[in-house]
Design a protein around this motif. Structure first.
Motif, mmCIF file in Angstrom:
data_model
loop_
_atom_site.group_PDB
_atom_site.id
_atom_site.type_symbol
_atom_site.label_atom_id
_atom_site.label_comp_id
_atom_site.label_asym_id
_atom_site.label_seq_id
_atom_site.Cartn_x
_atom_site.Cartn_y
_atom_site.Cartn_z
ATOM 1 N N ASP A 86 25.689 4.840 46.425
ATOM 2 C CA ASP A 86 25.859 4.039 47.643
ATOM 3 C C ASP A 86 26.638 4.960 48.851
ATOM 4 O O ASP A 86 27.822 5.075 48.661
ATOM 5 N N PRO A 87 25.821 5.149 49.956
ATOM 6 C CA PRO A 87 26.505 5.894 51.056
ATOM 7 C C PRO A 87 27.666 5.434 51.681
ATOM 8 O O PRO A 87 28.540 5.879 52.377
ATOM 9 N N VAL A 88 27.794 3.986 51.475
ATOM 10 C CA VAL A 88 29.057 3.266 52.115
ATOM 11 C C VAL A 88 30.214 3.742 51.305
ATOM 12 O O VAL A 88 31.432 3.754 51.838
ATOM 13 N N VAL A 89 30.183 3.814 50.094
ATOM 14 C CA VAL A 89 31.367 4.292 49.329
ATOM 15 C C VAL A 89 31.750 5.746 49.624
ATOM 16 O O VAL A 89 31.235 6.799 48.913
ATOM 17 N N TYR A 90 32.723 6.012 50.447
ATOM 18 C CA TYR A 90 33.139 7.175 50.599
ATOM 19 C C TYR A 90 34.663 7.504 50.426
ATOM 20 O O TYR A 90 35.195 8.486 50.997
ATOM 21 N N ASP A 91 35.455 6.570 49.715
ATOM 22 C CA ASP A 91 36.932 6.672 49.533
ATOM 23 C C ASP A 91 37.089 6.057 48.395
ATOM 24 O O ASP A 91 36.192 5.158 47.598
ATOM 25 N N SER A 92 38.534 6.244 47.809
ATOM 26 C CA SER A 92 38.669 5.542 46.578
ATOM 27 C C SER A 92 38.743 3.837 46.845
ATOM 28 O O SER A 92 38.372 3.150 46.010
ATOM 29 N N LYS A 93 39.230 3.374 48.087
ATOM 30 C CA LYS A 93 38.951 2.071 48.129
ATOM 31 C C LYS A 93 37.588 1.322 48.074
ATOM 32 O O LYS A 93 37.520 0.100 47.460
ATOM 33 N N GLY A 94 36.661 2.283 48.561
ATOM 34 C CA GLY A 94 35.120 1.490 48.339
ATOM 35 C C GLY A 94 34.960 1.685 47.017
ATOM 36 O O GLY A 94 34.078 0.868 46.395
ATOM 37 N N CYS A 95 35.181 2.657 46.203
ATOM 38 C CA CYS A 95 34.957 2.726 44.887
ATOM 39 C C CYS A 95 35.739 1.746 43.959
ATOM 40 O O CYS A 95 35.142 0.996 43.028
ATOM 41 N N GLU A 96 37.088 1.244 44.394
ATOM 42 C CA GLU A 96 37.767 0.104 43.592
ATOM 43 C C GLU A 96 36.895 -1.001 43.822
ATOM 44 O O GLU A 96 36.729 -1.886 43.027
ATOM 45 N N SER A 97 36.350 -1.230 45.123
ATOM 46 C CA SER A 97 35.625 -2.657 45.449
ATOM 47 C C SER A 97 34.404 -2.774 44.567
ATOM 48 O O SER A 97 34.089 -3.802 44.062
ATOM 49 N N ILE A 98 33.723 -1.644 44.543
ATOM 50 C CA ILE A 98 32.629 -1.682 43.653
ATOM 51 C C ILE A 98 32.846 -2.063 42.145
ATOM 52 O O ILE A 98 32.174 -2.736 41.482
#
Length: 849
Positions: free
Chosen positions: A375-387
């Motif tokens: 997912d191109p929206v996931v560009y940092d650790s926070k986005g990865c945690e949310s996933i």
């Protein structure tokens, strides 16, 4: 008459023998076989550059014969490819020949085929050539079209130049298969290849169908789970993509002449070998698995293997053994289970149950079976945690530079604690496993901290009062005995007295800093060793204060850096250098022997460098002639290795920030050692850049982004290295051009570069005796390092590769803008404290007006 005929017959016989020998020599020197030609047992093909040889071989007195390829002219044979590994020939009547249909075949004593290239389309004009990289190539003799090659059909050995395919079908590709035994090349129990089930491939060793070892994921630079992926092992690996989008791994040698190979052994170990011509043996540079924690999933699911612990297996925090009895018996294969279920796992759970959270675990080998989030929206650790939180089966995540967001589902397997890797992952735990900070706990912590602080303060005041009393006695005693000197050093009883002084003379600061890595010397002991810091033992005046030569009781010479009360270096910088360099161990870094703090007196004790510093030789018109090109290149290479260790291979990621000629010390063999870590900066995690309002360093060595904006990174050190490289080549200081049209050595070098007169940059004392191509390559590398854009500068691993491998193509450098803007420094106020000789550990501080 009979005698004359006899001589005549002898001459004729010698003539034919000579023709036969020359014919045999010519035949053996051939590198190819063409249509209807054959190679008998005893004859060989030799590659054009005499790197590899192909022919028949056997082991000891065995009658089983094989056709294979091995390194040419090596006293300990290394067979890198075998044709008929499952069908040996009995006796020496075998043949290697090219059939009329264009296939290369091996025939046994009965002329039966035991191996063939097995091309389905007949080709009546093919030839087989053994190449200098060890590849046996079958091609059309007319147009050179490739028909078959041994690199596509490897046995147990991976060679430089070979391509290991990475499947795009998300599957395992077993490329190499071990021998059955040391002298039996038939199929063994172990295979090695690439697992590309995720978008980030990894190397795997299988025993049968079960995994035995894996390398961890490729992050674009290295395999993240290989404990010692440094030096020769790392530099050559590269993941490539062909014109059709297919991916493959290659490995390139640092030096063209090196004989190296990777092999999956009959015993299941993967090894990297390099031939040592002097010792006449194959050195093992790398071996996997290296210990029992390296064996696949040694501690089971949710277990962590750690060789530094006893027992080696433990459960992750928040987990406990599935079978505690087995765990006590050190049967760990059952692994661990959660102590507290996650919120989504609780049936009819109460709304009062807190949300799941994550526990950060560092220095881990990432578990197997990661999934990369595209997912191109996931560009940092926070986005990865949310996933991860959105999926109830997600058990961990990590955001990794070079790969992106990695998530794990279900059980975590094959996890190790590996101190030098620096990988960080986040493990999902129940709220209660993380929430230990209720109000009562906070109050208790605050109260304990205040009470503990008051107690420590009281002890500190008591110790300081007692210390002052002892200091008066100690000083009086030292003054009284200052004349008790003998030839060759101080009387042993003086040292005994110094050692016996109470450790209570140390401040709490030293007690907090000391440890097994940092010996703490008694101040009086160092005073005696330096003859009470006499002028005769003074080596020089550094930016932090004077540096003295000393001698320990055993005869070891030391250099003592004494912090001046007026020095620009404060306690923080002193402690920084003291603790930092104590953790660093590398042959190209100066070695800290210990420290001493007594009141306001602060000392650092280093190994003594008899040849002083690099600038002592490099910028002296007479002494610079002692540094020929061979020695200068060794110094360049040594500095590069030291920086690479700081940036990548040490336990800490360190930016030096003050690399210059006076901070390069030379030992008795003129080997370089980087010194002065007072202004070094530790980077943690994925941090690769920082900003500071306090710019420290030396004018002429600072990168533009650091001098102007306070931004520093490993590329700041690369810039300093580039300046130093140009100085070593030219024998001139960068700042010696300040009042010229070129403004700096960098400007002068670019001026010569653009006019294709760069050879004029070389120090005249070595210009005629230096290998032109090698020196010009180093100048080219220096120009790449001093580019204004940090992004365009190479990192130190690339620099070292470029220095050591002539095969590496160098990009063209961009013109440094600072060539024309160095005068902007006229608006900057420079504070410099003088220094003059070796072992000076100086700093220059630059502040804007």
């Amino acid at each position: 008459m009979k005698i004359m005929n006899r001589h005549k017959n002898t001459l004729v016989l010698l003539f034919f023998l000579s023709l036969f020998c020359f014919h045999t020599l010519f035949t053996h020197a051939s590198d190819s076989i063409t249509q209807s030609e054959l190679i008998k047992d005893g004859d060989t093909l030799v590659s054009d550059g005499r790197n590899f040889e192909m022919g028949f071989f056997s082991f000891n007195d065995s009658s089983s014969r094989y056709v294979g390829i091995w390194y040419y002219n090596v006293s300990v044979p290394a067979y890198i490819w075998v044709a008929n590994r499952e069908k040996p020939i009995k006796g020496r009547e075998g043949l290697l020949r090219m059939k009329n249909d264009g296939n290369l075949v091996v025939l046994d004593e009965n002329k039966n085929e035991v191996w063939s290239t097995n091309m389905s389309n007949p080709m009546n004009n093919s030839q087989a050539v053994i190449q200098d990289d060890g590849n046996l190539v079958l091609s059309n003799k007319d147009d050179g079209v490739l028909l078959w090659q041994s690199f596509d059909k490897p046995t147990d050995t991976f060679l430089p130049g070979m391509k290991i395919p990475v499947s795009d079908e998300m599957k395992e590709t077993k490329v190499f298969r071990s021998w059955k035994s040391k002298t039996d090349p038939s199929f063994g129990n172990y295979t090695m290849g690439i697992d590309s089930k995720t978008s980030s491939p990894q190397i795997v060793i299988w025993e049968g169908e079960e995994r035995m070892w894996r390398s961890g994921y490729w992050d674009g630079r290295l395999f993240t789970g290989v404990y010692n992926m440094t030096g020769y092992y790392q530099f050559g690996f590269k993941l490539n993509e062909d014109e059709k989008g297919g991916r493959y791994f290659t490995f390139s040698k640092l030096n063209k002449s090196d004989k190296v190979m990777f092999q999956i052994g009959w015993d299941g170990y993967e090894r990297m070998f390099k031939w040592d011509e002097n010792e006449k043996l194959w050195n093992v540079l790398q071996k996997e698995p290296v210990n029992k924690c390296e064996y696949y999933n040694h501690c089971g699911s949710f277990g962590v293997c750690d060789m530094s612990n006893s027992p080696t297996c433990g459960c992750m925090k928040g987990f406990e053994p599935r079978d505690k009895d087995n765990w006590k018996r050190e049967i760990w294969s059952g692994g661990c289970k959660r102590r507290t279920p996650l919120k989504a796992e609780i049936v009819n759970g109460s709304d009062s149950v807190g949300e799941d959270g994550f526990l950060v675990q560092r220095c881990m080998k990432f578990p197997d079976f990661a999934q990369l989030v595209s997912d191109p929206v996931v560009y940092d650790s926070k986005g990865c945690e949310s996933i991860c939180l959105q999926n109830i089966t997600c058990t961990a995540y990590a955001y990794v530079l070079g790969m992106g967001c990695m998530v794990w589902y279900e059980e975590l397997v094959d996890v190790q604690n590996q101190e030098n890797l620096g990988n960080k992952m986040n493990i999902r735990l129940a709220h209660s496993e993380l929430d230990h900070s209720d109000k009562k706990t906070k109050i208790w912590i605050i109260t304990s901290t205040v009470v503990g602080g008051l107690i420590c303060l009281g002890i500190f005041v008591w110790l300081m009062l007692r210390f002052k009393r002892k200091l008066k006695v100690s000083t009086a005693s030292r003054s009284k005995n200052s004349n008790l000197q003998v030839s060759g050093g101080i009387k042993s009883r003086e040292f005994s007295a110094a050692f016996s002084e109470s450790t209570e003379a140390y401040s709490l600061e030293v007690n907090q800093l000391s440890g097994p890595e940092l010996p703490v010397f008694n101040f009086s002991y160092i005073a005696i060793a330096t003859d009470d810091f006499s002028e005769e033992n003074k080596l020089g005046q550094g930016g932090f204060g004077p540096v003295y030569k000393g001698k320990l009781p055993g005869g070891e010479q030391i250099a003592v850096k004494k912090l001046s009360k007026r020095s620009s270096q404060g306690s923080e910088e002193f402690k920084n250098e003291m603790m930092l360099i104590a953790k660093l161990q590398h042959r190209n870094l100066v070695r800290l022997l210990g420290c001493s703090i007594q009141g306001e007196e602060k000392l650092l004790v280093y190994e003594y460098m008899p040849n002083k510093s690099l600038d002592f030789f490099l910028f002296d018109p007479v002494k610079q002639a002692l540094l020929d090109w061979t020695k200068r290149f060794e110094i360049i290479e040594g500095i590069a290795l030291g920086l690479l260790y700081l940036h990548r291979d040490s336990r800490l990621r360190i930016i030096h920030r003050d690399l210059k000629a006076s901070n390069i010390l030379l030992d008795e063999n003129m080997n370089p050692k980087i010194s002065d870590f007072g202004m070094a900066r530790i980077f943690g995690g994925n941090e690769d850049e920082a900003n500071t309002n306090r710019v420290v360093g030396t004018y002429g060595y600072m990168a533009p982004e650091y001098a102007m904006e306070g931004l520093f990174s490993i590329k700041s050190d690369v810039y300093s290295f580039g300046v130093l490289l140009l100085e070593i080549i030219s024998g001139r200081r960068n700042t010696s051009f300040r009042h010229t049209d070129d403004s700096s050595l960098i400007g002068y070098a670019w001026h010569l570069w653009s006019e294709q007169r760069v050879f004029e940059l070389i120090d005249p004392s070595i210009r005629d005796s230096s290998p032109k191509d090698n020196v010009l390559r180093c100048i080219h590398i220096g120009m790449l390092c001093v580019q204004d854009s940090a992004a365009r500068r190479p990192n130190m691993s690339s620099v070292l590769l470029m220095l050591e491998s002539e095969a590496t193509t160098l990009p063209l450098p961009k013109q440094p803008l600072m060539v024309t803007s160095m005068r902007r420094f006229d608006d900057i106020e420079v504070h410099t404290e003088c220094h003059d000789v070796s072992n000076d550990l100086t700093v220059t501080m630059v502040t804007g007006r």
